[in-house]
Design an enzyme around this catalytic site. Structure first.
Site, PDB file in Angstrom:
ATOM      1  N   ARG A   1       0.846  -1.190   0.000  1.00 29.74           N
ATOM      2  CA  ARG A   1       0.000   0.000   0.000  1.00 29.74           C
ATOM      3  C   ARG A   1       0.872   1.227   0.000  1.00 29.74           C
ATOM      4  O   ARG A   1       1.896   1.289   0.694  1.00 29.74           O
ATOM      5  CB  ARG A   1      -1.015  -0.020   1.140  1.00 29.74           C
ATOM      6  CG  ARG A   1      -0.505   0.375   2.457  1.00 29.74           C
ATOM      7  CD  ARG A   1      -1.582   0.427   3.512  1.00 29.74           C
ATOM      8  NE  ARG A   1      -0.917   0.747   4.773  1.00 29.74           N
ATOM      9  CZ  ARG A   1      -1.509   1.169   5.845  1.00 29.74           C
ATOM     10  NH1 ARG A   1      -2.815   1.313   5.867  1.00 29.74           N
ATOM     11  NH2 ARG A   1      -0.838   1.443   6.920  1.00 29.74           N
ATOM     12  N   THR A  31      -1.288   7.548  -0.351  1.00 31.28           N
ATOM     13  CA  THR A  31      -2.678   7.432  -0.838  1.00 31.28           C
ATOM     14  C   THR A  31      -3.418   6.278  -0.156  1.00 31.28           C
ATOM     15  O   THR A  31      -4.638   6.196  -0.230  1.00 31.28           O
ATOM     16  CB  THR A  31      -2.683   7.150  -2.352  1.00 31.28           C
ATOM     17  OG1 THR A  31      -2.060   5.870  -2.567  1.00 31.28           O
ATOM     18  CG2 THR A  31      -1.918   8.206  -3.132  1.00 31.28           C
ATOM     19  N   ASP A  51       3.223  -2.070  13.128  1.00 31.94           N
ATOM     20  CA  ASP A  51       3.415  -2.591  11.766  1.00 31.94           C
ATOM     21  C   ASP A  51       3.704  -4.092  11.856  1.00 31.94           C
ATOM     22  O   ASP A  51       4.757  -4.506  12.340  1.00 31.94           O
ATOM     23  CB  ASP A  51       4.578  -1.852  11.094  1.00 31.94           C
ATOM     24  CG  ASP A  51       4.699  -2.237   9.621  1.00 31.94           C
ATOM     25  OD1 ASP A  51       4.817  -3.453   9.328  1.00 31.94           O
ATOM     26  OD2 ASP A  51       4.653  -1.337   8.769  1.00 31.94           O
ATOM     27  N   ASP A 104       6.950  -5.331  10.151  1.00 28.54           N
ATOM     28  CA  ASP A 104       8.156  -4.941  10.891  1.00 28.54           C
ATOM     29  C   ASP A 104       8.304  -5.765  12.163  1.00 28.54           C
ATOM     30  O   ASP A 104       9.411  -6.163  12.540  1.00 28.54           O
ATOM     31  CB  ASP A 104       8.105  -3.457  11.270  1.00 28.54           C
ATOM     32  CG  ASP A 104       8.299  -2.548  10.069  1.00 28.54           C
ATOM     33  OD1 ASP A 104       8.572  -3.064   8.963  1.00 28.54           O
ATOM     34  OD2 ASP A 104       8.163  -1.318  10.234  1.00 28.54           O
TER      35      ASP A 104
HETATM   36  N1  URA Z   1      -0.666  -2.564   8.613  1.00 29.15           N
HETATM   37  C1  URA Z   1      -0.018  -2.855   9.767  1.00 29.15           C
HETATM   38  O1  URA Z   1       0.964  -3.606   9.757  1.00 29.15           O
HETATM   39  N2  URA Z   1      -0.462  -2.308  10.911  1.00 29.15           N
HETATM   40  C2  URA Z   1      -1.536  -1.501  10.973  1.00 29.15           C
HETATM   41  O2  URA Z   1      -1.904  -1.047  12.070  1.00 29.15           O
HETATM   42  C3  URA Z   1      -2.215  -1.207   9.758  1.00 29.15           C
HETATM   43  C4  URA Z   1      -1.763  -1.752   8.590  1.00 29.15           C
END
Ligand code: URA
Length: 211
Positions: free
Chosen positions: A103, A107, A202, A205
């Protein structure tokens, strides 16, 4: 679209440990793996089976086996890879296809950068693995990709979901009885960067480190 939020103390316990910012990557990977297996148990409730004869040490009887073609499990790269082992533990004979989606952080639009899937998915049941249902853009794109190739039934397994993302998926597949989202929890909201609040940060991550 059907939504199933799994209400189970073990699911809630593992999710709480995943949310903890002090949980390190190895522990996060193990917990995500365990959580997926619990979610997969519910997500496969409608997996297609057929009668199958079996002879026990005592007598012949009729059980069931998965029908062919077997289901396809589709992790969305990269974070969905952290859910794959937990899923195939329950469905070891499933085929595995891959969808690379990213993503745009400005945007928030999802684009496909890689795919390794059969062109013809006619009659197949698909299980999409995507840990975070945030804006819904990635999941809508992935489900459309599979339905366009003939999949009859798509179930998305997400560790966490935001209400905004669920509404986007619901609006896209309003009339589609065979699209299901299974998740451990629906959180409060998205923040300005598209992160789920309180969420777990994330997912990619936390699974694999920042690269
Ligand atoms: N992607 C993620 O890894 N964490 C989020 O909170 C939203 C999208």
């Amino acid at each position: 679209m059907r939504l199933s939020v799994i209400d189970h103390p073990l699911v809630a316990h593992k999710l709480t440990a995943l949310r903890d910012a002090s949980t390190d990557s190895p522990t996060f990977r193990r917990l995500a793996d365990e959580l997926v297996t619990l979610l997969a148990y519910e997500a496969t409730r409608d997996v297609s089976v057929e009668p199958h004869p079996v002879t026990t040490p005592v007598a012949p009887t009729t059980g069931v086996r998965l029908t062919s073609p077997k289901p396809i499990v589709v992790p969305i790269l990269r974070a969905g890879l952290g859910m794959l082992d937990g899923m195939v533990r329950l469905l070891p004979t499933a085929e595995v296809g891959f969808l690379g989606m990213i993503r745009d952080e400005t945007t928030l639009q999802a684009t496909t950068y890689a795919n390794r899937l059969p062109d013809d998915l006619s009659g197949r049941q698909c299980y999409v693995l995507d840990p975070m249902l945030a804006t819904g853009g990635t999941l809508v794109a992935a489900v459309n990709y599979l339905l366009d190739r003939g999949a009859v039934d798509v179930t998305a397994i997400c560790l966490l979901a935001a209400p905004e993302g669920i509404e986007v998926v619901r609006a896209a597949f309003d009339q589609h009885a065979h699209v299901t989202v299974v998740t451990a929890a629906v959180d409060e909201r998205l923040d300005e960067q598209g992160y789920i609040v309180p969420g777990l940060g994330d997912a990619g991550d936390r699974l694999y480190g920042v690269v």
